[in-house]
Design a protein around this motif. Structure first.
Motif, mmCIF file in Angstrom:
data_model
loop_
_atom_site.group_PDB
_atom_site.id
_atom_site.type_symbol
_atom_site.label_atom_id
_atom_site.label_comp_id
_atom_site.label_asym_id
_atom_site.label_seq_id
_atom_site.Cartn_x
_atom_site.Cartn_y
_atom_site.Cartn_z
ATOM 1 N N ARG A 33 80.549 50.895 50.958
ATOM 2 C CA ARG A 33 79.481 51.761 51.466
ATOM 3 C C ARG A 33 78.137 51.360 50.871
ATOM 4 N N SER A 92 75.027 59.726 53.711
ATOM 5 C CA SER A 92 76.263 59.217 54.293
ATOM 6 C C SER A 92 76.823 58.018 53.532
ATOM 7 N N TRP A 95 76.293 59.071 49.197
ATOM 8 C CA TRP A 95 76.782 60.409 48.831
ATOM 9 C C TRP A 95 75.776 61.117 47.927
#
Length: 443
Positions: A33, A92, A95
């Motif tokens: 991510r 997103s 976090w």
């Protein structure tokens, strides 16, 4: 700065991971991510930088005309939109929860007032600064992330795709150095070369998550520091919530006073008036019976007066005004159903508002001790620590108290919070219970 939800074990029964974190990190979703966030940094950074520089330059050049100021406001609103997108992206992929900044407050009416408010908003300019600062940082994060990930995984898996070079080129392997003619140089093709590639690739793969996480932490600081609400906005929001709590508390107190007057002293005085009327008629017929009724009415008057005193004490006791917090708390402790030791050590009296809140806090806590704790003794301690007034109430009861929603302690905590106070509860099952209140000291 908190990152994401609390970690949960992937093994049943709460087992810890068998692999150390350094070996798991390259395969964790967090790494990928944050790697995706670093890749998106560059296009987002370029778009934001181009928008801000172009719009600010054009609007600055047109400030001599009527178009310049509205165009400058438009450029700032565009930066606010970029900031909104960046907060969503950080939410997103990183976090990171960042509150939306409050709307720009306009003082006055009209077009010029709105334009002036937008130009004077520090939040708008911080968003513009973010787009300017983020662009060079996005180049760094994109370059470093792509380099460490591509070189790491490429070298680690090089033995799997080394065959491409002799099959489709005239080279035995990847050339590290050498001349263009291929007469001399170093090509990675021997078993030793392949082993070296795997070792170097593995080291880069293991190091890449920590490099990416370090850059992601800087991204979090940028988003949180430049795109979040200002401290003033946070304080205004907090004060608005505190004001609502104060209004609700005052309204509840007024309803309580009205109810106590209606159900207590008022009803008793109405009954007293009726009794005196009957006694007046009875005195003419039977003086002895009339005297008995007057005596009963006299007792009712005493009870009504006591109820009015209790009601006045609940509003603001005279002993607190006249003698201070120590004697007032001793009087409250004397009415408690369990023995209470009171210790007050204050160099001076705080302001009446803080003194009153401390008094009613202790009063309500001692009422809870009498009604719910099952304790045989309790203590009250009040002292000053620098610019704070500290209050603790301790009992040896059954415990189990908490700041659950809807409880009396939760309401008390809201009242303390309205004046920047804190209420902390330590009440394990089986006791003892220790409740500490902290209030600002203003003498």
């Amino acid at each position: 700065m908190a990152y994401g939800p609390p970690p949960q074990s992937s093994f049943p029964g709460g087992e810890t991971h068998r692999l150390p974190l350094v070996l798991r990190a390259p395969f964790q979703a967090r790494t990928w991510r944050e790697f995706g966030y670093a890749l998106l940094n560059l296009p987002v950074g370029i778009a934001g930088f181009v928008w801000t520089v172009t719009m600010l330059a054009v609007s600055a050049g047109l400030l001599v005309t009527f178009v310049g100021l509205p165009l400058l406001v438009l450029s700032l609103l565009g930066c606010r939109a970029i900031g909104r997108m960046e907060r969503a992206r950080a939410r997103s992929l990183l976090w990171l929860e960042v509150d939306e900044p409050g709307p720009v407050r306009t003082k006055g009416k009209g077009f010029l007032a709105r334009v002036g408010a937008q130009l004077g908003s520090g939040v708008n300019w911080r968003h513009a600064v973010y787009t300017l600062v983020h662009f060079p940082w996005s180049i760094v994060t994109f370059s470093v992330a792509v380099t460490v990930m591509s070189y790491g995984w490429g070298l680690l898996t090089y033995p799997l795709w080394q065959w491409v070079f002799p099959t489709y080129t005239d080279q035995p392997g990847l050339q590290i150095w050498g001349n263009d003619s291929g007469t001399r140089g170093w090509w990675l093709h021997t078993p030793a070369d392949l082993a070296l590639c795997v070792v170097v690739g593995a080291l880069l793969v293991l190091a890449s998550p920590w490099v990416i996480r370090g850059m992601a932490h800087v991204d979090r600081l940028l988003v949180h520091g430049l795109l979040g609400p200002s401290r003033l906005d946070d304080r205004v929001t907090e004060l608005e919530a505190d004001r609502g709590a104060v209004v609700d508390t005052a309204s509840a107190d007024l309803r309580r006073i009205e109810r106590d007057l209606h159900d207590g002293a008022q009803a008793r005085l109405v009954a007293l008036a009726m009794d005196l009327g009957l006694a007046k008629e009875k005195l003419l017929e039977d003086p002895a019976a009339g005297a008995v009724m007057v005596e009963e009415a006299h007792g009712e008057v005493k009870i009504a007066l006591q109820e009015l005193r209790d009601l006045a004490r609940g509003i603001h006791p005279a002993i607190l005004t006249d003698r201070g917090l120590g004697p007032a708390l001793s009087a409250v402790a004397a009415r408690c159903t369990v023995p209470v030791a009171v210790t007050v050590d204050l160099p001076a009296r705080p302001v009446p508002a803080i003194e009153g809140i401390a008094y009613f806090t202790v009063s309500e806590l001692l009422q809870n001790v009498s009604k719910h704790s099952g304790a045989s003794r309790a203590t009250v301690d009040v002292w000053q620590v620098e610019d704070r007034l500290m209050v603790t109430v301790t009992d040896n009861g059954r415990g189990g108290a908490g700041l659950d929603a809807g409880s009396g302690l939760a309401g008390l905590a809201e009242r303390l919070d309205s004046v920047d106070g804190i209420l902390a509860v330590d009440s394990p099952a089986g006791g003892p219970t220790r409740i500490a209140a902290e209030l600002p000291w203003r003498a």
